[in-house]
Each structure stands twice: as C-alpha cells, then as structure tokens.
Design a protein around this motif. Structure first.
Motif, short mmCIF file in Angstrom:
data_model
loop_
_atom_site.label_atom_id
_atom_site.label_comp_id
_atom_site.label_asym_id
_atom_site.label_seq_id
_atom_site.Cartn_x
_atom_site.Cartn_y
_atom_site.Cartn_z
N ARG B 718 50.09 33.70 46.12
CA ARG B 718 49.20 34.82 46.43
C ARG B 718 47.87 34.70 45.71
O ARG B 718 46.84 35.10 46.20
N GLN B 719 47.94 34.11 44.51
CA GLN B 719 46.72 34.02 43.71
C GLN B 719 45.65 33.19 44.41
O GLN B 719 44.47 33.36 44.21
N TYR B 720 46.14 32.20 45.18
CA TYR B 720 45.20 31.29 45.83
C TYR B 720 44.62 31.86 47.10
O TYR B 720 43.62 31.37 47.60
N LEU B 721 45.27 32.92 47.60
CA LEU B 721 44.80 33.47 48.87
C LEU B 721 43.83 34.59 48.61
O LEU B 721 44.18 35.60 47.98
N PRO B 722 42.62 34.45 49.06
CA PRO B 722 41.62 35.50 48.75
C PRO B 722 41.90 36.79 49.50
O PRO B 722 42.31 36.78 50.66
N ASN B 723 41.67 37.86 48.81
CA ASN B 723 41.75 39.18 49.42
C ASN B 723 40.49 39.38 50.25
O ASN B 723 39.39 39.36 49.73
N PRO B 724 40.67 39.54 51.53
CA PRO B 724 39.47 39.60 52.39
C PRO B 724 38.55 40.79 52.06
O PRO B 724 37.37 40.76 52.25
N LYS B 725 39.14 41.86 51.50
CA LYS B 725 38.33 43.05 51.26
C LYS B 725 37.28 42.76 50.21
O LYS B 725 37.59 42.40 49.08
N GLY B 726 36.02 42.90 50.61
CA GLY B 726 34.91 42.70 49.67
C GLY B 726 34.80 41.28 49.15
O GLY B 726 34.22 41.03 48.10
N PHE B 727 35.36 40.33 49.89
CA PHE B 727 35.41 38.96 49.38
C PHE B 727 34.01 38.39 49.20
O PHE B 727 33.71 37.78 48.16
N PRO B 749 32.51 38.58 35.82
CA PRO B 749 32.82 39.59 36.82
C PRO B 749 34.33 39.78 37.06
O PRO B 749 34.79 40.85 37.41
N LEU B 750 35.12 38.73 36.90
CA LEU B 750 36.54 38.87 37.18
C LEU B 750 37.26 39.25 35.90
O LEU B 750 37.10 38.61 34.87
N GLU B 751 38.11 40.33 36.00
CA GLU B 751 38.97 40.59 34.86
C GLU B 751 40.23 39.78 35.04
O GLU B 751 41.12 40.11 35.82
N LYS B 752 40.25 38.73 34.30
CA LYS B 752 41.33 37.76 34.51
C LYS B 752 42.63 38.32 33.96
O LYS B 752 42.69 38.85 32.87
N SER B 753 43.68 38.17 34.70
CA SER B 753 45.00 38.57 34.21
C SER B 753 46.02 37.58 34.75
O SER B 753 45.69 36.72 35.57
N LYS B 754 47.22 37.75 34.31
CA LYS B 754 48.25 36.81 34.74
C LYS B 754 48.46 36.83 36.23
O LYS B 754 48.84 35.83 36.84
N ASP B 755 48.22 38.01 36.81
CA ASP B 755 48.40 38.07 38.27
C ASP B 755 47.14 37.79 39.02
O ASP B 755 47.12 37.81 40.24
N HIS B 848 37.44 44.58 30.30
CA HIS B 848 36.26 45.22 30.91
C HIS B 848 36.41 46.73 30.80
O HIS B 848 37.36 47.29 31.33
N VAL B 849 35.50 47.31 30.12
CA VAL B 849 35.58 48.77 30.01
C VAL B 849 34.49 49.35 30.89
O VAL B 849 33.30 49.16 30.65
N GLY B 850 34.91 49.99 31.93
CA GLY B 850 33.95 50.66 32.79
C GLY B 850 33.08 49.71 33.60
O GLY B 850 31.97 50.07 33.99
N ASP B 851 33.56 48.55 33.87
CA ASP B 851 32.74 47.60 34.66
C ASP B 851 33.13 47.76 36.12
O ASP B 851 34.25 47.47 36.49
N PRO B 852 32.19 48.25 36.95
CA PRO B 852 32.58 48.56 38.33
C PRO B 852 32.93 47.32 39.15
O PRO B 852 33.45 47.43 40.24
N VAL B 853 32.60 46.15 38.66
CA VAL B 853 32.82 44.97 39.51
C VAL B 853 34.27 44.45 39.42
O VAL B 853 34.75 43.77 40.31
N SER B 854 34.94 44.75 38.35
CA SER B 854 36.27 44.18 38.23
C SER B 854 37.18 44.87 39.21
O SER B 854 37.58 46.01 39.05
N ASP B 855 37.53 44.16 40.20
CA ASP B 855 38.15 44.83 41.33
C ASP B 855 39.25 43.97 41.95
O ASP B 855 39.45 43.96 43.15
N GLY B 856 39.87 43.19 41.12
CA GLY B 856 40.92 42.31 41.66
C GLY B 856 42.12 43.12 42.12
O GLY B 856 42.16 44.35 41.96
N PRO B 857 43.07 42.47 42.66
CA PRO B 857 44.24 43.13 43.25
C PRO B 857 44.93 44.09 42.27
O PRO B 857 45.32 45.16 42.64
N GLN B 858 45.09 43.59 41.04
CA GLN B 858 45.72 44.50 40.09
C GLN B 858 44.74 45.07 39.08
O GLN B 858 45.12 45.56 38.04
N GLY B 859 43.49 44.89 39.38
CA GLY B 859 42.48 45.34 38.39
C GLY B 859 42.40 46.86 38.37
O GLY B 859 42.66 47.57 39.35
#
Lengths: 490, 862
Positions: B718-727, B749-755, B848-859
C-alpha cells in the motif's frame, strides 16, 4: 526496545553470505591434476664447514687415519656403513622366487657380461670400493677404520683412489677431509660413470656428461642441478635405489612417483598410459646422449696381437666392442625383479643367456614396459658344466698379463670355488640395464607416432599384444589394469 | 633450375622410398599378386604395351568402371560443367576440370567455344589429376597413385607434360625400376616379373591410401618424426598449403626444419590429429566403407541410434565408392553431391564435456565452428597475394606469402605464422557459424569480349624477348636504373608501368585490357591444436581489439590501383569491407555484426553509452550543486529547532532485502561494466566476471521476488501505491521543498511514519523502477543468459542487438538512480540519518505541529 550497538552486524554477515556463497559455488573451477614435486624433495642436512674441525686430530696421512678422525665425532657412521651394500658389495640374504633358501648377491661374487667378475681381480676393481685395502679374499669387513669416508664426502675435487682403494700419492688427505659435505654428482659419478672399465661403458644413461650437464642431457641434473642423493634418498648411509643388474630384491626402491604425481598429465590419454608404461619410456627417449656407450663386447676376439688397438673398437686384453651414441632403448616388461644369473647356473644352450632377464609380462599388474639398454656380449663358459666362468683378468697371472684363458680360469676356480673342467668356450649373453637417467625435457618426450606407427619403437608381438593397441585394443592389459584400479579403491 | 629441384626431389624421395620399401615388408602384404596387364588383357611383360590399370585392377576383383564413374577425383567437376553457375564467365565448370583458379591461373584447356581441349588440360593439370573421368579416353584412372607405396610419380608428370598419355600411368613404375627407358622408349624389365606376369614378391605394396598418398597432391604431409620437415620447391605439390597455410604433420613445430619465429616455444605438433595417429582416410573415408558407414541423420528414424546393417567386406572391395566423405569447401573438385557427407568434429568429440571453463558454451557452439578457436595459428607458408599482371625473370608471378619474409623454400626466410580470418560459413544444416579462412588476392589481366584472362603464354610472349625482358618493359619499370627488374620494381603500381605492360600486351593482338583482382577465401580445417593451446582468452574476440574486427592484410599494393572483388563461394559470407591503406595496401575489415553476430564487448552501440553517461554525469553534477547549495544555505541560516520522535521505521526483513538488493545491484553494475568494456578492465578475468554477473543476477531476481511477495502478503505494498486524492498537489509540494524549502530550512512536507514512509515523488520513482526498469533489466538479463536455452524467444525480441541495448540503457538508468537515491537519503534530519535508519531500523521523525500539508493516509491534521 534496545538499541544495541552493532545490531547491524548480523545483517551484514547475512548479506555477505547471501552474496558470497552462491558466487563461490557457481564459479568454482574444476580441480586439476596437481603435481607438486618440490614438496616431496628430501631435505638435505645443513652444511657444516669442517675447515677447523680437524685441529688436534693429528696429521692425516693415510685413509684409515682420516676415517678414524671422522668416526671420532660421527660415532654411528661406521656401524651404519658396515651394513650397507657400498661397503659389503653384497646384499643381505634374501629369498628369490624360483630358488630354495636365501641368497646374497653383489659385486663381491656375482658375474656380469662386462669385466665378468672381481674375484681374483680385487686390487684393480676395488679402486671403486668405499673402503681401503681390499686386495684379497681376506679383507676385514668388520673394521670400521677401513671405511672410506672421503670417496663420497670429499668436495675438494682432489681425492683420487688407486689400487685396492688406497688414495693415490700426492692426494692431500687433510684438505680433502676438511672439504667434506653432502655427496655431489662428482662423488657418485667418480665410480658410477666409469663402470665397466671406463667412461660411459656400462649403464648408457650414466656417464661423465652428467657432471655438468645441460638441461638437454638431463633435465633434473641440468636445469635444476639435482645431486644423486636428491633422488637416491639416504638415511643412515643406506642409499635408496636398486638395479636388477646387481640386486635380487626390490626393497628400498626409488621411483619418479616419489616426487611426481603419477596422473599428472593434463591430457587424459597420456594418464591412461601410466598403468602400463613406465615414465622412463616416454621421458628417456634416448640414452648415451653425448657419449657413446658400449653395446657389444666380444671376449672371444681378445688376445690378437695383430689388431690395432682402440678403446672404442678393439683392445687385446678385452676383445672387440661396439659403441653407440644417441641410443634408442629396447623395451621389455619389468615388475622390478629379474631372473638373475648366479654363478653356477646353467646357461641357455640354445641361444643367448640373459644374465638378468626382467620379470613381468602383460598380465602382471605390477609390471610396466620399461626402457633398457641391452648389452650383448660373448663371454667364456665351461663347455662341460655349461655354466659361465669367471676368469682372473687383472690379478696376478691373469689373462691381461699372460693372455692364457685356461690359466685364467684355473686361477678363477681357486678364488671363486666354482669348478672348472678344463674345457671352455664362448657363449652369447645379454644384460638388461634399465634406462632411467638422462631424462629429457618434456618437449622432447616421445610423441604418439614414436611407438604407434609402422617402424615404431615397440615390438607389439614380443610384448604380448595382438598388435598396435590403438588399432587392436588390448583386452589382456585392460583387464589387468582395471584390476589395479579396483585394488586402488579397496 | 627446375631440373636441380627435380633431382633433389627425386633423391629425397629415393631416400624416403627405400625407407618406405623397407617398411612395406612389414606392412599389409594382404593383397594377392596380380598380373600387370595391358588394355587387351595380356601381361605387359609379354606384349610390351603400357599397363592398363582398369584391366589389371579390374576384372573379377574390383569393378573399375564402377569405381571410375563413382569417383570425385576422376570426375574432377566434369559432371558439373555447364550446369552450375560459375564465378567467372570464362569458366566452364566449378571444379578442377573446366574451372579456373586465379591462384594457379592457367587457362589451359578452356576453349572459347565452350568445349575443353582435353590434351592441353592434361598436359598442364594431368599431374594433379588421377586420370579417368573426362579424360578417360586419354589417361586411365590411375590406381597406383593412391593405392601403392610408390612415392615418386615425377615420371608420370613428365610423361603427361610431354603428351605421352599412353605411358603416363605406367611411368610411375619406373621409380621402382620395373619400367625403364631405353633409347627413348619405355621397356619393361622382365627380371622384375614372375613367369605369370605378376611382379616379384614384395616389390610393390598394394594397400589402402595412406597420408603419404594424399600428400602427393593435397599439400605437405610429412609423417616422419625424425626427418625435419621442409618446404618443397615444387609448387604443384604444395597446392593446398599455398592456399591455406596448412601443413599436415605430426612433427612438433620446434623439431621441424622451418625457420619459424619463436620456434623453441612451439612445443606442439603441426596437426594434433595426425600426431594421434589419425590418418586422412579415417575422416575422409569412402562413403560406402562398411567400417565407417553411418546413415544420414535425415533418413534415420528417431528411435534408431545406430544401424548395424552393413555392406559385406567382399561387396565393398568389389565396388568401393571413390566418393569420399568431405566437408563443404566449394573449391577444387566441386563434388557437390557429397558435400557435408563428412562427419564433423562433433561426431567424434563431445565438446559439451570439456568446455566447463567456458561461460555460455552452448552459445559459442552455435555461433562458432570448432576450428575458429582450435586452429589459432598457421605456420605453413600460405599465400597472401599472387600478382599475375607481371612476371619476374623466371616467368613466375609475384607471390607474396602471408607473414613469411622472402621465399618460403629458402631456409633462412623467417616464418611468423598467421592468424586466420574468421568469416561466417554455412554448415550442413544451413546455419552460419564463424570459421577460419585465408584470403588470397590474385591480380590478373583480362582481355577481349567475351572477357577472358590473359593466358600465361600470352604474358610471357608479351613481356619477354629472347629470354630477357622486353626493353620497353625494362625502360618503364627499372626504377633504380640497374638494367634488371627485381623486387618492388615488378609491381605495376604506377601509370607508367601499367601502360608499358598494356602496350606490350596490345602489341600481341590483345584488346580491351583490364586488370582484375579476385579475393578468394580458402577454408581452413586442418592443423588443429590440442585444447590447451586453443584460443582460450575471451578478449581475443570480446574486446575492442577483437580479431573479428581486425584488419586482414590482402596486399601491400594494388596493380593499376584496381580494387579487387570478393569472390564469394556458396556457404561463405564475405561480410566486411575493403579499406585502402596509405602506401597502396589493401586490407579487409570483417564485419560479423552485419552477418548477424552480436559480440559482447565489441558490438555495443556507442550512442547508448553516450546517452547513459550524459544522464549519469548530469545527475552527479546536479546533486553536487544541490548539496553545496544546502550546505551554504544552512551555514547562513543557522540551526533550526525541530521536534523529533523516535520510530522503528524499518523491520529487519525490510532492511535485509534492501541491502541485499543494493549490494547485488552495485556489484551487477560493476561486473556489467567490466563485461561491457573489457578493454578498460583487462585486469579482471572476463569469464569469471561473466559468471559472477549471472549468479548475482539470479540473486537479485530471487531477492526481488521474495520482497514482492512480502510486500503483497503483509500489505506493505500500500505504501507504494499513491493516494490519488491531492496527489499532484502533494507532489508539487514535495518538489517545491527540494528546490526551495530545503534551503530555507523549512520542514519536510511529509510526516513520515511507519505506515507512510514514501513521499509522492518517491512513490512515482519506485513505481517506475519496480515496474518498468527492474523488470526490463531482469527480463533482458534472463534472455541474454538464456540465449543458449531459448534462442527463439530471444530472437523474437530482436536478439542480442536489442536485448543488449536495452540492458545497457537501463543499467545506466540504475546507476543514475543510485546516485540520486543515496543523495536523497541525506535530506533527512541529518545527512546520515537516512542511512542509519535503514541499517538499524530506528528513525527520528519530525513531528509536524499544525502543518497543514502533512496529509498522508494516517497523518493527523491538527
């Protein structure tokens, strides 16, 4: 969660193994026939300079004095020498197939078809004895001081022996003594190159060209400066090696395979030969490379005053000879033993008598085809008893002085104890001298066509084959050698 | 001069003869004594007439008419006359009879009318023909040539030259004293005969042909180990050796009497088969010989490996075919019916078993004939060029031998030996394989319409007057003014000399004179060496300096500046081009690529490397610039405060497969580079590196497959498949970060996490790598490796030219990717953080505290 330091180590190890093991496995090369001859060479003792070791041992003016000086340090050497063939000129008693009881043989009492025998002729023959003063039958073989150390160990090049093995006048024994070291080709060759009465006469593959040979004469001695003792390994003065010309057994023998791997050829076809053909057949393609060797000796022609004398053709004392150079050996089966003619044996009345016919045949798994120099002679025999006679030649009253055969045989009877009927004749004999020195460089080794062609070196029928084995195969030999292989695997 | 050569030859042969005779007593002895009969059937010793081989050998024993009609040697291509297209119009047939060989040159016997003048042909060529066939009316097929131990047939040659056709065959017996010449007449010596007309026992040994018999015509075959081999001056008996440099002898090169450069090192025989006691007839056997007969593959049923049914010996002896098993050299006898009847190397040798050291051995066996590697060098004097446009003072053409300085018969001429040219040659099954050849270039004058070559006699007549060169010729050609023409002066390499000769020829009545050059390839099949001495060095072919692309000298000059033409025989691909060197020389540059042979290490497309290198260097420069900019900007900016959270980002297995992949790819790139450009990496063992590359390729494949499985099974995919929303928005943001934000110290911009480990740009990149590049590389790799097993699949996709090209380009892409990839790992919170996390598994992630861009699947958006 622990964050141990170096928790990446197992990972690295895993990666290395996952890459390394497949690479190693799939890129391995097949093993080859490894030949590591240098690893099998005997180690020579470190040389100890004897220059200052003779102080206080007095003036050494005679041979036995030198020996006594040697033995004062080398206490065991004397005892060791007393049991050796170089001293006794005789073997230990051995069993001989086809005879009852134990037999000894050696130059002391045996017969050959060169100068025939030493009995009665001791003084001149024992110039090559490793001892001093053996000029009659009563030589004391237990006297250590009579051992001649210098003949083998002198490295000054100035040591010479004369009648009865006594050093010649003028030899500086002290400087000879101080020069002692491991025996060199000069030591051994001084006697062994001159067998049969002169240089290059006897063996064919041993002559004075081997003192300083080029590699074209002998690759071991020429290219690598091998000394005799490098192959003829010696321990406690017991020198390795046997020749069926004088020995009855095959113990303490040396062989090419002492150093070389038997199946060392990169060509499988050549390796298939080694169970049947001795290394020497291909690797000693000719003997008497530089100096002609005697191949025929007709004693019956001796005594003729009218003929011109020439060492290589005719001598009044010896008779007529033929010398040959660049001699191609003749090939016979040999398993290392021979039917040695001993004094008193019946001769072959319907042809030539072989004095040491090699034993072995195509069915003998221990036998190989060997190259031989065959020396053919006409020598005296007793026509009544039908055995060979040993004349006194150089000894007092012998043939070389008085030129009377009858007298020579009577004197011979006295010293050898073999009866002489009074009637003598001359009969054909042959002796087989294995060719094993004068090993050629490998580019000169025989090619297939040398044997496997019309006019090739091998007499197939005489060797027991149906014909050239390339064309006919050889069921007999194949069965014999596969037995060998089976035996190897047991 | 010819006389002394003959006397020498006779005395030499006499010596050999006595040797042979003494041996013959040991040899065969099986053949019964037969009376020597004339053509009427009467013993010659009574009638005094010439011997008739057809009658003597025929009758109840051997059906000689059958033999003659089934003999390629007798036929000599006569049956092909007028039926096959020939290389030159003035040739009437492709073979020895009716043909024309630019090297031997003579047109004797070829009549303009299209017929053959048998007598003229016999006089010139008879000594090299067995008799019978087209000339059966004049000279019978001569059994004595091949089936007896007579080694001196010079009397036969003399008789034929003189036109004494009736006595020609019998003349051979004069060397044994059976026939003698008295007062110019041939007379039989009755003392050599027994009462019933047979010869005395043991005088003549009748048996199957030995190498000595074949060597009478087919080139030097000295089989005696003790007599150092020398080159005979008699050109006719060197016919084959002249053309291909082959000397068939078991003698070791270093024992021969030839002045070969570096001879002492050459401790091997001229021909290993002869050394191993394989005779000519063991391979070139009579086609119905019951010992060797083997049914052709095409007519053998699949279930039958060996057909034991045999002609009986008796039947064979009565009607033995004299068509011999042969390969498919189209020259010489032109025996088309029996082409490729010979079993080849593979009939006796199992190449499979002894080429374990050779990578891709199957591929080699299908592309190369055995001879290419197993005949690496020839030491016989082979011709390079023959110039018939001019004759020397002995009325001989200018012969130049390849890599021999001077006349090869002279004992002090240095022989260097030459490496044969490798050209594609058709096999029996129609496939082309690379095989060795010698090229001989022959120059000659042609005249008239229809075009015919100017004959030797015409040349001699034009060039010589009263035994000396015509003064006009001397005037034009004598450059050093000594009144003699010698050496280079005889070359027609300027206008003046060409015109001088042309004028002289025209004066003899010839018109439309032109110079032509023929380049003829001669196939090389003998002089095989033992495997240890065969070509084993990969770089011999797989290298920029490959012998497959090396210039092969044709001539040092070209008379009249004529460009020679390639004479292509059926089954030889003469692919390559002629280049003119400075100084007038001509060479042939083979081009095996155009014949469909792609050679790794030689045939690569250079533009692919250029593109790849540009790509690679471009990225290297780019990231260098980027790094410098980052460093400079961070110095100026000062440290930025950020909060980090420690996360176990990468599992053990993930790290393992990542690093295994990385190591494998790095090593593959390195070994691939060595394979691609072996010239620069000569220090490495090419075959070893090829093997390592293959092993690593499979390691990579297995690793990738297992990783794929893991990702699918665990859902990590799943990690390799981009989320089309806002891609697109996120991608742009990421791009902006790398081009601007990073210098300004902005947060990632990306809040990196294990998922959610991969930023959008990464997702795009890996998508391309894992779905396009990696598969492409693996597939092309497997197909290149599998060229041996599945040649048709590889061929479907374009073969090596396409596969290797794609493989190379993708390799450059991967190299580029690695540079980018490693650099980008430094864009974490510290330059080494990325690598450390992939090693140890733990990562310090920016919170990321209050960063509107971090918007990953589990962000979390706060």
């Amino acid at each position: 969660m622990k964050t141990k330091k170096r928790n990446w180590l197992p990972g690295v190890a895993a990666i290395l193994l996952l890459i390394g093991i497949p690479v190693w496995y799939f890129t391995g090369t097949a093993g080859s026939n490894l030949d590591t001859p240098w690893e099998n060479m005997p180690r020579r003792a470190a040389h100890v300079d004897h220059k200052s070791l003779f102080d206080g041992l007095g003036e050494l003016t005679t041979g036995p004095e030198v020996t006594a000086a040697c033995l004062s340090c080398h206490e065991d050497a004397g005892e060791q020498m007393l049991h050796t063939a170089h001293w006794k000129w005789e073997s230990e008693p051995v069993e001989v197939e086809g005879r009852e009881g134990l037999f000894t043989t050696g130059k002391k009492k045996s017969i050959n078809n060169f100068c025939i025998g030493i009995q009665g002729n001791w003084a001149s023959c024992t110039a090559c004895h490793a001892g001093y003063g053996w000029d009659d039958a009563d030589f004391d073989f237990e006297d250590e001081n009579k051992i001649d150390c210098l003949v083998c160990h002198d490295n000054s090049g100035t040591y010479r022996k004369g009648k009865a093995g006594i050093p010649l006048d003028g030899v500086d024994l002290m400087s000879a003594a101080k020069s002692v070291a491991v025996p060199t080709r000069e030591n051994c060759g001084g006697c062994h190159f001159r067998g049969g009465g002169g240089n290059a006469v006897k063996h064919g593959d041993l002559d004075e060209s081997l003192y300083y040979p080029t590699e074209g004469i002998d690759v071991h001695m020429g290219r690598y400066n091998f000394q005799c003792v490098d192959c003829h390994r010696t321990e406690n003065h017991v020198i390795g090696g046997r020749s069926t010309t004088v020995s009855l057994d095959n113990e303490n023998q040396i062989a090419c395979t002492d150093c070389h791997n038997q199946k060392l050829h990169s060509d499988d076809r050549l390796n298939a030969h080694t169970d049947t053909v001795a290394c020497q057949v291909c690797h000693v393609p000719e003997i008497a490379v530089k100096q002609a060797t005697k191949t025929h000796w007709d004693w019956s022609k001796a005594g003729d005053d009218s003929r011109e004398e020439d060492t290589h053709h005719y001598l009044k004392i010896k008779g007529e000879f033929i010398y040959e150079k660049g001699l191609k050996p003749e090939y016979r089966w040999s398993n290392g033993l021979a039917d040695r003619y001993l004094m008193g044996d019946q001769i072959n009345t319907s042809g030539s008598t072989a004095l040491n016919a090699p034993r072995g045949d195509i069915r003998d798994p221990n036998a190989r085809i060997w190259p031989f120099k065959i020396h053919r002679a006409k020598q005296p025999y007793d026509t009544e008893y039908n055995y060979l006679l040993q004349p006194v030649t150089s000894g007092e009253g012998g043939y070389w002085l008085d030129f009377e055969w009858d007298k020579a045989f009577r004197l011979g009877e006295e010293v050898s104890g073999t009866r002489y009927s009074g009637n003598y004749g001359f009969t054909d004999t042959e002796m087989f001298w294995p060719s094993t020195h004068m090993v050629a460089t490998k580019d000169k080794a025989l090619q297939c066509q040398a044997c496997h062609s019309e006019g090739g070196r091998m007499d197939w029928a005489a060797l027991g084959y149906d014909g050239d084995p390339i064309l006919q195969g050889s069921v007999t030999r194949r069965r014999t050698t596969s037995d060998l292989e089976a035996a190897d695997h047991e | 001069m010819n006389k002394t050569n003959k006397t020498m030859k006779i005395s030499l042969f006499g010596g050999f003869l006595s040797l042979a005779l003494s041996l013959s007593a040991v040899a065969n002895g099986l053949h019964p004594e037969v009376p020597i009969l004339d053509s009427q059937g009467n013993p010659v010793v009574e009638s005094g007439l010439p011997m008739s081989t057809m009658t003597s050998c025929g009758g109840d024993c051997h059906e000689t008419t059958y033999i003659m009609s089934h003999s390629d040697h007798a036929d000599a291509g006569a049956s092909q006359v007028g039926r096959v297209r020939t290389t030159h119009d003035w040739m009437q047939g492709p073979g020895f009879f009716g043909g024309w060989d630019p090297v031997a040159y003579d047109t004797d016997g070829l009549l303009p009318s299209g017929d053959m003048d048998h007598e003229a042909w016999l006089k010139r060529y008879g000594s090299r023909h067995v008799g019978g066939g087209p000339v059966a009316g004049l000279v019978e097929m001569d059994c004595l040539l091949c089936h007896t131990n007579i080694s001196d047939h010079s009397a036969r040659a003399t008789a034929l030259k003189a036109g004494d056709f009736a006595w020609a065959n019998s003349a051979s017996l004069s060397s044994l004293g059976i026939l003698v010449k008295e007062d110019g007449q041939w007379v039989w010596d009755a003392s050599k005969f027994q009462v019933n007309g047979t010869l005395q026992t043991g005088l003549l040994d009748i048996r199957k042909a030995t190498d000595e018999n074949c060597s009478l015509c087919h080139g030097i075959a000295e089989s005696n180990l003790d007599y150092p081999l020398t080159i005979t001056a008699d050109l006719d008996s060197r016919h084959n050796t002249d053309r291909n440099g082959q000397i068939i002898s078991p003698q070791k090169l270093l024992n021969s009497g030839l002045n070969i450069s570096g001879k002492e090192e050459l401790n091997y025989p001229f021909d290993v088969h002869t050394d191993r006691v394989v005779g000519c007839v063991n391979c070139h056997y009579s086609l119905n010989n019951p010992v060797f007969f083997k049914q052709r593959e095409e007519s053998r049923p699949a279930h039958l490996d060996f057909d034991p049914r045999r002609l009986s010996n008796a039947d064979y002896l009565v009607r033995p075919l004299h068509q011999f098993a042969k390969g498919q050299s189209s020259l010489g006898l032109a025996a088309a019916d029996t082409r490729n009847s010979m079993r080849r190397c593979e009939s006796c040798h199992s190449a499979e078993k002894v080429h374990d050291w050779l990578p891709y051995k199957q591929r080699h066996f299908t592309s190369l004939a055995c001879e290419s590697c197993h005949i690496p060098k020839l030491f016989g004097p082979g011709l390079q060029s023959v110039d018939w446009t001019m004759l020397d003072s002995d009325a001989q053409p200018l012969r130049r031998y390849r890599n021999v300085q001077g006349d090869p018969t002279a004992v002090d001429s240095l022989i260097e030996g030459f490496r044969p040219l490798i050209l594609p040659r058709a096999n029996a099954d129609g496939d082309f394989r690379l095989a060795p050849f010698n090229l001989v270039t022959a120059w000659y004058w042609t005249s008239g319409d229809p075009v015919v070559p100017v004959s030797r006699e015409q040349l001699e007549k034009a060039l010589f007057i009263n035994g000396d060169f015509h003064p006009d010729i001397i005037a034009a050609l004598d450059k050093n003014g000594d009144g003699q023409l010698s050496g280079d002066e005889l070359r027609l390499n300027d206008e003046l000399s060409v015109n001088a000769v042309k004028t002289r020829l025209a004066a003899s009545g010839l018109s439309e004179l032109n110079i032509r050059g023929d380049i003829t390839p001669f196939s090389i099949n003998h002089n095989v060496v033992n495997g240890q001495r065969a070509t084993r060095e990969c770089s011999t072919c797989h290298d920029r300096d490959s012998i497959l692309a090396a210039a092969f000298t044709l001539s040092d000059y070209s008379p009249g500046d004529t460009q020679p033409q390639k004479i292509s025989y059926a089954g030889v691909e003469f692919s390559g081009e002629l280049i003119n060197g400075s100084g007038g020389g001509i060479s042939f540059i083979p081009n095996v690529r155009s014949a469909g042979f792609y050679i790794i290490g030689l045939s690569g497309e250079s533009w692919a490397d250029l593109v790849g290198l540009l790509m690679f260097m471009g990225v290297v420069l780019g990231v260098s610039g980027h790094a410098i900019a980052r460093y400079v900007s961070s110095r100026r900016r000062g440290p930025v405060e950020r909060q980090y959270e420690r996360v176990h980002m990468y599992d053990a297995y993930e790290r393992l497969w990542h690093w295994l992949q990385a190591s494998a790819i790095m090593l593959l790139l390195f070994t691939g580079l060595v394979i691609h450009k072996p010239h620069f990496f000569g220090i490495f063992s090419f075959p070893y590196v090829v093997n390592v590359h293959n092993v690593l390729g499979f390691t990579l494949l297995i690793n990738a497959a297992l990783a794929l499985f893991y990702n699918l099974a665990s859902g990590e995919i799943r990690q390799y498949l981009p989320n089309p929303k806002g891609f697109i928005h996120r991608s742009l943001a990421q791009a902006m970060y790398y081009s601007q934000g990073i210098f300004a110290g902005k947060a990632h911009p990306l809040e990196k996490s294990k998922d959610n480990k991969l930023n959008p740009l990464q997702q795009i990149t890996y998508l391309a790598i894992l779905n396009i590049l990696l598969p492409a590389q693996i597939i092309t790799g497997i197909l290149i490796w599998g060229l041996q097993r599945w040649p048709h699949i590889a061929a479907e996709l374009g073969g090596l030219p396409i596969l290797a090209l794609v493989h190379t380009l993708v390799a450059w892409a991967f190299a580029t990717f690695i540079v980018m990839h490693i650099y980008l790992t430094t864009t974490g919170h510290s330059p080494t953080a990325g690598i450390k996390s992939m090693v140890g598994g733990w990562d310090n992630v920016e919170k990321h505290v209050g960063d509107p861009v971090s918007d990953g699947p589990q962000g979390e958006s706060k």
